[in-house]
Write a protein that holds these residues in place. Sequence first.
Motif, PDB file in Angstrom:
ATOM      1  N   TYR A  55       0.913  -1.287   0.076  1.00 11.49           N
ATOM      2  CA  TYR A  55       0.035   0.146   0.122  1.00 11.49           C
ATOM      3  C   TYR A  55       0.856   1.273  -0.102  1.00 11.49           C
ATOM      4  CZ  TYR A  55      -4.204  -2.511   1.024  1.00 11.49           C
ATOM      5  OH  TYR A  55      -5.504  -3.296   0.937  1.00 11.49           O
ATOM      6  N   THR A  78      -7.006  -0.475 -10.024  1.00 14.09           N
ATOM      7  CA  THR A  78      -6.832   0.462  -8.961  1.00 14.09           C
ATOM      8  C   THR A  78      -5.373   0.784  -9.205  1.00 14.09           C
ATOM      9  OG1 THR A  78      -8.638   0.126  -7.771  1.00 14.09           O
ATOM     10  CG2 THR A  78      -7.206   1.388  -6.884  1.00 14.09           C
ATOM     11  N   ASN A  99      -6.749   2.052   2.600  1.00 14.13           N
ATOM     12  CA  ASN A  99      -8.059   1.933   2.840  1.00 14.13           C
ATOM     13  C   ASN A  99      -8.694   2.408   1.537  1.00 14.13           C
ATOM     14  OD1 ASN A  99      -7.498   1.998   5.753  1.00 14.13           O
ATOM     15  ND2 ASN A  99      -6.892   4.240   5.511  1.00 14.13           N
ATOM     16  N   TYR A 100      -8.361   1.636   0.553  1.00 13.76           N
ATOM     17  CA  TYR A 100      -9.030   1.578  -0.635  1.00 13.76           C
ATOM     18  C   TYR A 100      -9.930   0.400  -1.123  1.00 13.76           C
ATOM     19  CZ  TYR A 100     -10.480   3.028  -5.514  1.00 13.76           C
ATOM     20  OH  TYR A 100     -11.294   3.387  -6.680  1.00 13.76           O
ATOM     21  N   LEU A 101      -9.011  -0.605  -0.918  1.00 13.13           N
ATOM     22  CA  LEU A 101      -9.623  -1.894  -1.390  1.00 13.13           C
ATOM     23  C   LEU A 101     -10.312  -2.457  -0.149  1.00 13.13           C
ATOM     24  CD1 LEU A 101      -6.475  -3.394  -2.932  1.00 13.13           C
ATOM     25  CD2 LEU A 101      -8.273  -2.429  -3.936  1.00 13.13           C
ATOM     26  N   GLU A 102     -11.626  -3.311  -0.274  1.00 11.48           N
ATOM     27  CA  GLU A 102     -12.258  -3.807   0.553  1.00 11.48           C
ATOM     28  C   GLU A 102     -11.518  -5.021   1.130  1.00 11.48           C
ATOM     29  OE1 GLU A 102     -16.337  -4.858  -0.403  1.00 11.48           O
ATOM     30  OE2 GLU A 102     -16.651  -3.027  -1.421  1.00 11.48           O
ATOM     31  N   THR A 103     -10.666  -5.800   0.278  1.00  7.28           N
ATOM     32  CA  THR A 103     -10.019  -6.868   0.574  1.00  7.28           C
ATOM     33  C   THR A 103      -8.556  -6.469   0.463  1.00  7.28           C
ATOM     34  OG1 THR A 103     -10.073  -8.166  -1.173  1.00  7.28           O
ATOM     35  CG2 THR A 103     -11.708  -8.584   0.416  1.00  7.28           C
ATOM     36  N   ASP A 104      -7.604  -7.086   1.100  1.00  6.41           N
ATOM     37  CA  ASP A 104      -5.999  -6.843   0.688  1.00  6.41           C
ATOM     38  C   ASP A 104      -5.623  -7.557  -0.523  1.00  6.41           C
ATOM     39  OD1 ASP A 104      -5.801  -5.122   2.886  1.00  6.41           O
ATOM     40  OD2 ASP A 104      -5.136  -6.678   4.156  1.00  6.41           O
ATOM     41  N   ASN A 124      -5.539 -11.688  -9.242  1.00  5.70           N
ATOM     42  CA  ASN A 124      -5.829 -11.224  -7.877  1.00  5.70           C
ATOM     43  C   ASN A 124      -4.287 -11.129  -7.260  1.00  5.70           C
ATOM     44  OD1 ASN A 124      -8.590 -10.764  -8.040  1.00  5.70           O
ATOM     45  ND2 ASN A 124      -8.615 -13.148  -8.108  1.00  5.70           N
TER      46      ASN A 124
END
Length: 131
Positions: A55, A78, A99-104, A124
């Motif tokens: 990140y 993204t 803090n953008y993705l719902e999952t890592d 993924n």
Amino acid sequence: MRKPKMIKRNLLFGLLILPLISCAESKKNTSEFIYENKESSVEIKILNGNDYLTYDTPIRTDFEWKNIDIKTGSIYGTGIKVLGTKNGITKTEINVPSNYLETDTLNIKLRFEINGEKTGTEFNVPVKTGG
């Protein structure tokens, strides 16, 4: 007198098994981010040597295309910035905001044509917190 024979046998066994172990280890280093369809393929190579992104860190990443017309290719995801394409390699920089993705996991979608037929794939890629 049996011990020297046993030592020789164990040493020989060790020498024979060592190449097998090293082959298994080298197999682990191949990319898990590859799509193959007969003689065509596309592979993502994260250039920092990891199999994940971090990140808030710009990471250079290459998309290597084989037997796919790059002009038909698109990359979606993204934080992906295309830097250029040359010799079958699309150079990118990926910077995923925290803090953008719902999952890592960053979902990277590729669309392209193989022999005139439209196709695509998704990768993924894990994303971790730096530090």
